[in-house]
Design an enzyme around this catalytic site. Structure first.
Site, mmCIF file in Angstrom:
data_model
loop_
_atom_site.group_PDB
_atom_site.id
_atom_site.type_symbol
_atom_site.label_atom_id
_atom_site.label_comp_id
_atom_site.label_asym_id
_atom_site.label_seq_id
_atom_site.Cartn_x
_atom_site.Cartn_y
_atom_site.Cartn_z
ATOM 1 N N HIS A 90 0.811 -1.223 0.000
ATOM 2 C CA HIS A 90 0.000 0.000 0.000
ATOM 3 C C HIS A 90 0.841 1.268 0.000
ATOM 4 O O HIS A 90 0.329 2.348 -0.313
ATOM 5 C CB HIS A 90 -0.983 0.003 1.190
ATOM 6 C CG HIS A 90 -0.389 0.434 2.494
ATOM 7 N ND1 HIS A 90 0.060 -0.457 3.441
ATOM 8 C CD2 HIS A 90 -0.178 1.658 3.011
ATOM 9 C CE1 HIS A 90 0.519 0.207 4.484
ATOM 10 N NE2 HIS A 90 0.380 1.502 4.246
ATOM 11 N N ASP A 139 -1.017 -7.401 1.653
ATOM 12 C CA ASP A 139 -0.306 -6.115 1.660
ATOM 13 C C ASP A 139 1.193 -6.341 1.855
ATOM 14 O O ASP A 139 1.732 -6.171 2.949
ATOM 15 C CB ASP A 139 -0.884 -5.221 2.757
ATOM 16 C CG ASP A 139 -0.299 -3.816 2.739
ATOM 17 O OD1 ASP A 139 0.261 -3.423 1.696
ATOM 18 O OD2 ASP A 139 -0.404 -3.125 3.776
ATOM 19 N N SER A 238 4.463 2.355 7.956
ATOM 20 C CA SER A 238 4.050 1.296 7.042
ATOM 21 C C SER A 238 5.247 0.688 6.324
ATOM 22 O O SER A 238 6.182 1.394 5.931
ATOM 23 C CB SER A 238 3.073 1.855 6.000
ATOM 24 O OG SER A 238 1.862 2.208 6.592
ATOM 25 N N GLY A 239 5.197 -0.623 6.135
ATOM 26 C CA GLY A 239 6.273 -1.321 5.439
ATOM 27 C C GLY A 239 7.402 -1.765 6.335
ATOM 28 O O GLY A 239 8.193 -2.626 5.960
#
Length: 297
Positions: A90, A139, A238-239
């Site tokens: 994402h 994701d 994120s990630g």
């Protein structure tokens, strides 16, 4: 394929304990951290975290874009091979041109990178073919760097948890999150300094129950945090990795999850949601070309 054959394949592939390029035989080690457990710091300020020391998480990377506000950071990632980074799909929803992006490896403070930091461009972006933004399923993504990274005490490979040799994540594990994301739900900009915090794995059934996430958690997700909230990943994390210490080897750490989503930051009964690396282990191997190399040899 029988279990022994798959185990041999995974060991040869290098993800289990990393015979990878110039980065040596090991992964998941933290040469600059002399105590096998990170300092607790009282967990007073990621949300609810505190400043990480240089080299604390040597596989952490900052994914940056020149149009991102402030210090240009917008997502995190984990260096899992000398030229491959594991991150979240994402992160690339708003990105149309990966050639403008950069990956910063070995940093702690993004405004003062220091001489040991290495910067790479992205040669290839691999998004999971079944990733869906509307429900955040699958994701996960891989970045191939334009040039392999040289490992140093401040730059090391992460061990990716696999279904056979990895860890069965439970509340007994010592697990941590790290990232340059916002330090509060209201903050608009990422943190200049890498943040870290200890979190507790939360049973997926509880996480998916009424008054928690009410059925929005997938079978390939993990939840981590605290029922009361307060300590959590946030925008910009994120990630990045969810990391758990090996119960049998205190010096070794596993990336068991990729920071995916959550409702707010640090809210009660709304812990961070992570993509399980164990679930996608074969996918990771395949898209780094490991299976193809082995089958051709």
């Amino acid at each position: 394929m029988n279990g022994l054959g798959l185990l041999v394949l995974l060991t040869v592939a290098g993800l289990a304990h990393g015979l990878w390029d110039n980065c040596g035989w090991t992964c998941g080690l933290r040469p600059m951290v002399f105590d096998s457990t990170p300092d607790n710091y009282g967990l007073t300020r990621i949300v609810g975290g505190t400043d990480a020391k240089p080299g604390a998480w040597p596989w952490m990377v900052s994914i940056q874009h020149p149009w991102a506000p402030g210090i240009k950071h917008f997502c995190g990632g984990s260096l899992i091979r000398a030229e491959w980074v594991l991150t979240a799909a994402h992160c690339f929803d708003p990105i149309s041109n990966i050639s403008m992006m950069s990956v910063v490896i070995g940093a702690t403070q993004l405004t003062q990178l220091g001489p040991g930091v290495q910067v790479r461009r992205i040669k290839k972006l691999v998004l999971h073919e079944n990733y869906k933004r509307y429900d955040m399923s699958n994701d996960i993504a891989l970045l191939q760097l334009n040039k392999p990274v040289q490992c140093t005490p401040y730059i090391q490979l992460a061990c990716v948890a696999d279904p056979i040799q990895g860890v069965s994540v439970s509340q007994e594990h010592n697990c941590w999150i790290a990232g340059w994301g916002a330090v509060s739900g209201r903050a608009k900009n990422p943190s200049d300094r890498l943040q870290e915090a200890k979190v507790r794995p939360i049973n997926v059934q509880l996480c998916n129950s009424t008054f928690w996430y009410s059925g929005k958690i997938h079978t390939h997700n993990l939840c981590a945090g605290y029922p009361e909230g307060k300590i959590d990943t946030c925008q910009g994390d994120s990630g990045g990795p969810l990391m758990c210490q090996d119960n049998n080897n205190a010096d070794s750490w596993w990336v068991v999850g990729v920071t995916s989503w959550g409702k707010g930051c640090g809210k009660a009964r709304r812990p961070g949601v992570y993509t399980s690396t164990q679930h996608f282990y074969d996918w990771i191997l395949f898209h780094m070309g490991t299976y193809n190399i082995l089958s051709a040899s």
